[in-house]
Structure formats: structure tokens, C-alpha cells
Design a protein around this motif. Structure first.
Motif, PDB file in Angstrom:
ATOM      1  N   ASN A 492       0.829  -1.215   0.000  1.00 31.52           N
ATOM      2  CA  ASN A 492       0.000   0.000   0.000  1.00 31.52           C
ATOM      3  C   ASN A 492       0.861   1.262   0.000  1.00 31.52           C
ATOM      4  O   ASN A 492       0.582   2.227  -0.718  1.00 31.52           O
ATOM      5  N   THR A 497      -2.003   2.766  -2.455  1.00 31.33           N
ATOM      6  CA  THR A 497      -3.344   2.161  -2.421  1.00 31.33           C
ATOM      7  C   THR A 497      -3.840   2.072  -0.982  1.00 31.33           C
ATOM      8  O   THR A 497      -3.117   2.408  -0.035  1.00 31.33           O
ATOM      9  N   VAL A 499      -5.847  -0.846   0.487  1.00 33.58           N
ATOM     10  CA  VAL A 499      -6.493  -2.153   0.706  1.00 33.58           C
ATOM     11  C   VAL A 499      -6.302  -2.531   2.173  1.00 33.58           C
ATOM     12  O   VAL A 499      -5.203  -2.406   2.715  1.00 33.58           O
ATOM     13  N   HIS A 500      -7.380  -3.003   2.814  1.00 30.99           N
ATOM     14  CA  HIS A 500      -7.351  -3.213   4.271  1.00 30.99           C
ATOM     15  C   HIS A 500      -7.124  -4.647   4.708  1.00 30.99           C
ATOM     16  O   HIS A 500      -7.108  -4.929   5.897  1.00 30.99           O
ATOM     17  N   ILE A 530      -3.772  -6.428  -5.259  1.00 33.68           N
ATOM     18  CA  ILE A 530      -3.976  -5.043  -4.820  1.00 33.68           C
ATOM     19  C   ILE A 530      -4.129  -4.113  -6.016  1.00 33.68           C
ATOM     20  O   ILE A 530      -4.925  -3.172  -6.004  1.00 33.68           O
ATOM     21  N   CYS A 533      -7.674  -4.728  -7.252  1.00 28.82           N
ATOM     22  CA  CYS A 533      -8.734  -4.781  -6.241  1.00 28.82           C
ATOM     23  C   CYS A 533      -9.574  -3.492  -6.275  1.00 28.82           C
ATOM     24  O   CYS A 533      -9.033  -2.384  -6.256  1.00 28.82           O
ATOM     25  N   GLU A 536     -12.414  -2.909  -0.384  1.00 25.14           N
ATOM     26  CA  GLU A 536     -11.526  -2.658   0.754  1.00 25.14           C
ATOM     27  C   GLU A 536     -10.645  -3.861   1.056  1.00 25.14           C
ATOM     28  O   GLU A 536      -9.557  -3.722   1.603  1.00 25.14           O
ATOM     29  N   LYS A 537     -11.145  -5.063   0.715  1.00 22.69           N
ATOM     30  CA  LYS A 537     -10.395  -6.283   0.994  1.00 22.69           C
ATOM     31  C   LYS A 537     -10.203  -7.090  -0.289  1.00 22.69           C
ATOM     32  O   LYS A 537     -10.986  -6.987  -1.236  1.00 22.69           O
ATOM     33  N   ILE A 538      -9.156  -7.893  -0.277  1.00 22.27           N
ATOM     34  CA  ILE A 538      -8.898  -8.784  -1.407  1.00 22.27           C
ATOM     35  C   ILE A 538      -9.810 -10.002  -1.267  1.00 22.27           C
ATOM     36  O   ILE A 538      -9.742 -10.728  -0.264  1.00 22.27           O
TER      37      ILE A 538
END
Length: 613
Positions: A492, A497, A499-500, A530, A533, A536-538
């Protein structure tokens, strides 16, 4: 009998004296000169600044008292035109030239029994002050005019020389500060080879006394024939030439030298400037500029697996030792991270960290990469030669990754470095001492390679002093969640990015995967996900088809079952199978797949494929 000339100094004119200190200092000798030619009973010599303020009065005691009473010749008195009218002093300031006013020529009737001769004192066209001879006699005397003019010119020359000397001294101080502040040796020689200057750094490098060296011939100070003397013979200087010499203390010096001739206006050599620096400081700067440093610490090694903790414990112990370290583990397990961490934990952490992948360099070039090469060693080489990785790592650590792929011939030269910490460049005969810590890594079983005569036993034993065997990711399933979170945060930051994390289903897939490419394969997978994506999540939809398997399933089975897969997934599987078939031999695998070795290496890196198939 004439009264003796006495200089009268007031105790209350400190400001005047300070403002006119330069004029007063340079005028005293001329006051004495003038008084030696005139009768002190009848003459008084007055010296004023450019504002006609009296700075000094010289004469016999009687005439000085008399002039004080009648003419206001008192220190700090202002004899300007507004105060006393036109006088020789005010006219000299006004016209900027020598003036004589005698008898009835005086504007002030009370001065008509006097003759006055005044001359301005100038510097670069600016009037600094006035010197005036006043005689209690109205008759004109041309000799006095000549004397006051000569005195003014003498004072001007004194001031000019003093300022030039002061400027030269200031410049000399600046130059001394400059040459003393540089991290290089600096010597100047006259045309005979006599040392006229040497800075502290140069004296330390040569192990000679700085002050005792001045005035001596350079040949008397060093135990070798000074190469700088060739400049006087050839008339040509040189730049950044490499020399191995011995100083006065018998210590070997590895220097980079530059010599520049100094010529007069006719082109004749009048001296030489010799600048020399120790290679280790040049190397330090180069390493700093190219980023030859370790970037990771033990804090970057994520995981709570007991085997990994044991590896970290041994690595921290190894960091405190100077012994060679061998790191074993499959491709992508983090061998280089361990090497970085060991270096940063050691007492060499301020030194360079040089990493080299032995498998990625063609066998015909690896020796010159490791050990450097001398001038003319081979066609296309850098003029003057080039140091190798071992020299660049001096004072620090060299990391030999994939050492199991090092050619057997190169291993013989490596043995000498391991034994004696000495390096000889390709095509040369000069021996370079290197102070370097060696960390090596491999994804092969080196003992088995020795049995197959692919690796030397003597090298193996010298490298295998402290061994760290990193477990593969498939044996650390409990660490996958923590490693994944760490990698997502890292990616990230790099990609900008947000992504959480991953979904539970993705975690289940990741934990079921065999991870033949280990952490590197996991990082590549996450970076791909990522990038594409949108949430928020993969989630599973962002994983390549090759990973969309249930726990315990294998991607290879899906090819055999005829399931449609991405070209990348198929390519990964074919490369793995080919490597298995040819026992990990890169050359045979690349020929079978009809790709170059470099292309194959790039794809192995891309898919995180382990090399110990």
C-alpha cells in the motif's frame, strides 16, 4: 639649542585614535623624518583625518603649546572650513591636491605670519587624511612643499603595502582552512621538488611530521620514488591514478592521486600540486551514493513460528561474531532479509553491505565482478581497471547469494579470500587486503553438490561455520495471516493504495497453498491482487486461477483435468515441471522451453518459483 621633537598623545582621544589607527601607524616614521629636517622651534606638523579632525601633532614642546593656543592645534579639534575658513588643510581636502599658503595668502589675518604646506593622503582616489607642516615664518619655502608631498606619498605606499599584506594574509588563511578541511592529502612542491606546504591529512596518510616536512625535498620524506616528480620531467599532470605505495611507517597505502603542474606566464613549470586520497574513503562515498547498505532489520522478519524464532536467535548470535555465515533455505524464504538484518545488528553496520547474486552473472564475468580487473585485462573494460565487490565491501559485509551456482574455477579464487582476506584483480598481480564479513546463501544442498563435484569441500567447510536454515512458508502456515497483513501494508505504501486486508475465504486458500516460491510468491500474488482490487479487501475474484483451489488441491491436477487456466498459471506450471525434469539445471531448462537464461530467471522471479526442484 633646538628643542627635541616630541609626539604628544592625548588620553581622551581614544575614538580618534581608533578611527585613524591605520593612518597613525603608517605616519609615525614620516613625522620623525620631517622633524629631522626642520627646526622644531619654528615648525609644527599636524595630521588630520579626511574630516579635518586633528589626529596627531608633532613638534617642539614650546611650538606645540603655542600652536595649541593660537591655532587650535588640539587633538580632536575640527579644523574644517566652516570653523576656521580656508586653510592649507581644508584646501587640500577640498581640491585633493598639495596646497601651500604663505603670509598674506591666508584668508584669516591671524595666520598671516605663518606659511603652511599641506598634502592629502589618498588610497584608490579616496582621501584618508592630510599632513601639514606649519612654519612660524611667512616666507615661502619650496623645499617644505616637496617634503610634505614626499611624506604623503610615502604614507600612501605604506598603507597600500599594509593592505596588500593584510589581504594576502587573509587569503592565505582562507586557503589554509580550505585545504585543511578537505578529506584528502594536499602537497605543494616548488620547481626543485621542495615541499612548500602539506596539510594535516596528507601528513597523516604519509606518516610524516607536517611542520618538519616544509622546506625538505619530497624524496627525503617518503620511502618510495615520488611519482609526482615525473610531472617536472614530462610537463604533464595526471588525474585519479591508482597507486599502491608504502608510507614512512611501513604501512601499505592504496591511493588515488592527482597531480597538477603550476606554470608562470611564460608556460614554465614553477611547481606542482599533488592531491591524494585513500581508496577506502572513495569507496565509502561510492557505496553511499549507489545505496550499498542493508535496508532491513530483525524487526522486518515477521512470524511467530518456533523454527523461525530459532533462526532469528542464531542469526543474532552470528551478528556478534566475525565468522562466515551460511544461510540455507528455499527460494523466496527471506535469506537476503536475514543477511541484511545480521549486518545491521553487527559492529559493521556503518560499513557497506554489498550483495551479489552468483547465479545471475555469466560465468565468464563473475570473477571480474567479485575481484575486479586491472587496466588492459580485457577488451571493453573500464580504462584504468575497476575494483571488485570484495574491495567495495571493505570494512563491511559481502552477501554471496546463490553461492551454489558459483563456477568451480571461481571457487578456487574465493578460497584465498576466505583464508587470507586478500584479493588479486583479474589481469593484475597487486594484492589488496580486504576486511570483509562474508555471508553466503543457497537454496541447494551444498553437501550433495560437493559429492557431485559441483562445489568444493574446502570452500563449503569455510563457509559453513555458522549455519541458519530458514523454514519454507508451507511449514509456517500459522504465520501466513501476519505476513499477509505486513505485506499489504508495505505494498500500500509503495503503490499509494488503501487495501485493508483479505477475506476469510482468501486466507483459507492461502493457507492451503504449497508456496513453492515462499514469501516472494506470496508478495507477488498480493501485489497483483492489490493492483486490480476495487474493494476494501482482497476477495477470491482478485486471485489468479492457479490459486483458486480448495484446501489440499493442486494446480497441476487442474491442468490434467482439462480446466481452463490463465496463460500465466500454465507457464508457471510448465517451468516448474521442466525444472523438476532437468534437476534444476537452468541451461537445459531454458533450451527445452526455447527461452534465454535471463528470460527464464525473470520468470522464475516473477512467479516465485523455488530453484531446488
Amino acid at each position: 639649542m633646538a628643542e627635541s621633537a616630541v609626539a604628544i598623545f592625548s588620553k581622551n582621544n581614544n575614538e580618534t585614535i581608533e578611527d585613524n589607527r591605520e593612518l597613525l601607524e603608517n605616519s609615525k616614521v614620516f613625522f620623525e623624518y620631517l622633524m629631522s629636517f626642520v627646526d622644531s622651534k619654528d615648525y609644527v606638523i599636524v595630521f588630520t583625518d579626511r574630516h579635518a579632525r586633528v589626529a596627531e601633532i608633532v613638534g617642539g614642546e614650546y611650538v606645540v603649546r603655542k600652536s595649541k593656543k593660537e591655532l587650535n592645534f588640539v587633538k580632536d579639534a575640527i579644523l574644517s572650513e566652516d570653523c576656521v575658513g580656508n586653510t592649507a588643510i581644508t584646501m587640500a581636502i577640498k581640491k585633493g591636491e598639495t596646497v601651500q599658503i604663505c603670509g598674506d595668502e591666508h584668508e584669516n589675518p591671524t595666520h598671516r605670519h605663518l606659511s603652511c604646506y599641506a598634502a592629502p593622503i589618498k588610497f584608490e582616489g579616496e582621501i584618508l587624511g592630510v599632513i601639514c607642516i606649519t612654519e612660524y615664518n611667512p616666507e615661502r619655502r619650496e623645499a617644505l612643499l616637496g617634503m610634505v608631498l614626499a611624506s604623503a606619498r610615502g604614507i600612501e605606499n605604506q598603507i597600500k603595502n599594509q593592505r596588500k599584506t593584510r589581504l594576502i594574509n587573509e587569503q592565505s588563511k582562507y586557503q589554509n582552512v580550505i585545504v585543511e578541511s578537505i578529506n584528502e592529502g594536499f602537497i605543494t612542491l616548488d620547481r626543485e621538488g621542495i615541499v612548500t606546504y602539506i596539510n594535516e591529512r596528507g601528513a597523516r596518510i604519509l606518516c610524516i611530521d607536517k611542520h618538519k616536512s616544509i622546506g625538505r625535498h619530497i624524496s627525503d620524506l617518503v620511502p618510495f620514488e615520488p611519482v609526482v616528480m615525473n610531472v617536472f620531467k614530462t610537463g604533464k599532470g595526471y588525474k585519479d591514478k591508482e597507486y599502491i605505495l608504502e608510507n614512512a611507517a611501513g604501512q601499505k597505502m592504496h591511493l588515488l592521486k592527482t597531480a597538477t603542474p603550476i606554470r608562470d606566464e611564460d608556460g614554465n613549470i614553477t611547481g606542482v600540486i599533488d592531491i591524494f586520497k585513500e581508496i577506502k574513503y572513495v569507496t565509502k562515498i561510492v557505496n553511499k551514493m549507489v545505496g550499498a547498505k542493508a535496508n532491513f532489520t530483525f524487526d522486518d522478519l515477521i512470524g511467530d513460528d518456533e523454527n523461525l524464532k530459532e533462526c532469528k536467535r542464531i542469526a543474532k548470535i552470528a551478528a556478534k561474531s566475525s565468522s562466515s555465515i551460511l544461510i540455507e533455505g528455499e527460494s523466496g524464504t527471506g535469506k537476503e532479509l536475514f543477511a541484511h538484518s545480521i549486518h545491521n545488528e553487527s559492529n559493521r553496520s556503518e560499513g557497506p553491505f554489498i550483495a551479489i547474486n552468483c547465479a545471475a552473472i555469466p560465468k565468464e564475468l563473475i570473477e571480474s565482478e567479485l575481484f575486479g580487473y586491472s587496466a588492459g585485462a580485457f577488451t571493453g573494460g573500464v580504462k584504468g581497471g575497476r575494483p571488485g565487490k570484495f574491495e567495495l565491501a571493505d570494512g563491511g559485509t559481502i552477501f554471496l547469494d546463490e553461492i551454489g551456482d558459483m563456477p568451480i574455477g571461481t571457487q578456487a579464487k574465493l578460497l584465498r579470500v576466505l583464508q587470507d582476506r586478500k584479493v588479486v584483480r583479474v589481469g593484475g598481480d597487486t594484492v589488496f587486503n580486504v576486511d570483509v564479513r562474508i555471508i553466503s546463501a543457497t537454496n541447494k544442498n551444498l553437501a550433495e553438490e560437493c559429492k557431485l563435484n559441483n562445489f568444493r569441500w574446502d570452500i563449503y567447510y569455510r563457509l559453513n561455520v555458522l549455519t541458519i536454515n530458514i523454514p519454507p512458508l508451507r511449514e509456517r502456515i500459522s504465520d501466513i495471516k501476519g505476513i499477509t497483513d505486513h505485506l499489504i501494508e508495505k505494498i500500500n505504501k509503495r503503490l499509494g493504495t488503501d487495501v485493508h486486508g483479505i477475506t476469510d475465504e482468501v486466507l483459507e486458500i492461502l493457507e492451503a497453498n504449497e508456496w513453492k516460491g515462499n514469501v516472494r510468491e506470496l508478495e507477488n500474488l498480493l501485489e497483483r491482487a492489490i493492483n486490480i482490487c476495487k474493494g476494501e479487501k482482497i476477495s477470491v475474484e482478485y486471485l489468479p486461477d492457479a490459486y483458486k483451489v480448495k484446501a489440499g488441491g493442486k494446480a497441476e491436477d487442474r491442468v490434467e483435468d482439462g480446466e481452463i487456466m490463465t496463460l500465466g498459471a500454465v507457464e508457471k506450471i510448465m517451468i516448474e515441471k521442466s525444472l523438476n525434469h532437468f534437476g534444476g539445471n537452468i541451461s537445459k531448462t531454458s533450451r527445452a522451453l526455447d527461452v534465454s537464461r535471463n528470460t527464464l530467471y525473470n520468470k522464475i522471479e516473477k512467479y516465485g518459483i523455488a530453484m531446488n526442484q
